[in-house]
Design an enzyme around this catalytic site. Sequence first.
Site, short mmCIF file in Angstrom:
data_model
loop_
_atom_site.label_atom_id
_atom_site.label_comp_id
_atom_site.label_asym_id
_atom_site.label_seq_id
_atom_site.Cartn_x
_atom_site.Cartn_y
_atom_site.Cartn_z
N HIS A 144 36.62 36.58 93.04
CA HIS A 144 36.18 35.61 92.03
C HIS A 144 34.71 35.24 92.20
O HIS A 144 34.09 34.70 91.28
CB HIS A 144 37.07 34.36 92.04
CG HIS A 144 36.84 33.42 93.19
ND1 HIS A 144 37.63 33.40 94.32
CD2 HIS A 144 35.91 32.45 93.38
CE1 HIS A 144 37.21 32.46 95.14
NE2 HIS A 144 36.16 31.87 94.59
N ASP A 163 42.22 38.89 95.53
CA ASP A 163 40.95 38.16 95.49
C ASP A 163 39.99 38.64 96.57
O ASP A 163 39.29 37.86 97.21
CB ASP A 163 41.20 36.65 95.64
CG ASP A 163 39.99 35.82 95.20
OD1 ASP A 163 39.15 36.36 94.46
OD2 ASP A 163 39.88 34.65 95.61
N SER A 213 33.61 29.94 99.18
CA SER A 213 34.48 31.06 98.84
C SER A 213 33.89 32.38 99.31
O SER A 213 32.72 32.68 99.05
CB SER A 213 34.71 31.12 97.33
OG SER A 213 35.46 30.03 96.88
#
Length: 500
Positions: free
Chosen positions: A138, A168, A239
């Site tokens: 992402h 992911d 992230s």
Amino acid sequence: MTTFSVRKFFAAAAVAVCLPFAPHVASAAPAANLPDFTDLVDKVGPAVVNIRTTARVPTSQRGLPPGLDDGDMSEFFRRFFGIPMPQSPQTPQSPRGGQGGGGQDSSPDSGGNDAEQSSGVGSGFILSADGYVMTNAHVVDGADSIYVTLTDKREFKAKLIGVDDRTDVAVVKISASSLPAVTIGDSNKVRVGEWVVAIGSPFGLENTVTAGIVSAKGRDTGDYLPFIQTDVAVNPGNSGGPLINMQGEVIGINSQIYSRTGGFMGISFAIPIDEAMRVADQLKSTGKVVRGRIAVAIGEVTKDVADSLGLPKAQGALVSSVEPGGPADKAGIQPGDIILKFNGQSVDAATDLPRMVGDTKPGTKATVTIWRKGQTRDLPITVAEMQTDKTAKADQKPVPAPKPRASNALGIAVSDIPEDQLKSLKLRSGVQIDAVEGPAARAGLQKGDIVLRVGDTDIKSAKQFEEVASHLDSQKMVAVLVRRGENTQFVPLRPRAATK
């Protein structure tokens, strides 16, 4: 400053005066040694990178609200609210400070019609000295350009090697050599309660270190993988950064947080590094991930369903639908079956099955152990290759609440289904619900649902259904196999006692 010094003096004096009057008080236990993360950060920190992405947009497109950092906040809105960043008239962009290479977030193309605008910011870590970098999918999703900034402020434009949305995980490559790389640990050896550290770029603040403990393992959040749960502070921009144990080994990729505000609330989730590396190896070699599939839709087995079917405990994956002509259909798996094992591995929860099947090489011959009508069966199956996600969709059309007309123990009124309709639905038998009340209404059954089985009895007619319902024990739960749209699931009901 004077006031602070005076208070400090009186506090010290008070302690000095009080101590002689308590000679027999036991000395306080020595404080437990708290972890020192300095050496760990020195070791791993240089291998952690900042990642920013840009997308080319028309210069006439509306930009971001004044005063907001476009990269940080766009990821904040996209990742944690699932919506694009609110837009306002575009303002001139300025170069990002401290990016080493001095790249700008906005630069017209040669034609002057498009501009390169920041679309996201995140973190990553160097897998190997030749420039392979791992991050979250992402983080690089939808990017036209990816920039990787090292701790020494050098910035490189990266090449996207591959992305796997299901886990992911993404891998990018920069043109560099002799880079500091992380050491990969074993996420299977992670213990709940151990200290862990996250390094990343929360809100674009590069090389930020936070620490905490592992709160839980194998946490199911509805995604493809079981996550490592921690209380390490993770925020937008973290992230893709590494989760590190006290030996300086990467044991996970920081990926998600649980939040009602969009900011950190004490719970964060990391992808286990073992799973991530399996994906990364495939991305590096072929640019994609190949997974197996058996073409079923599944649901969780609740305690009520397990009790009503005679299962010793709530485990396995409930088959809600079977794709016609797929591997499961050819193997004889039916809606309502409960898959207990796949190739000898126990399926403790429904989310275990997709991982087991996905990790199996397409073409592999396997054995599926199912529970059907109080007995276990072993069915041979050949695993196929997953092409696209196929999810059985339930009928979402609202059904008006019927007038209560069902007087049997289950609160269900049914009617026979014509043969041609059964054939079109690819059903061998079943009855259609015309009205619900009592137990059935409370369980959420609706007019139009199809009852396939009550307990271990296949229902072939409305008359038979009434006969079966009349002999149910009001002290025991019964599992009713119901189809709605393309989904099939067990609904546990407690029959009501007969009125006298």
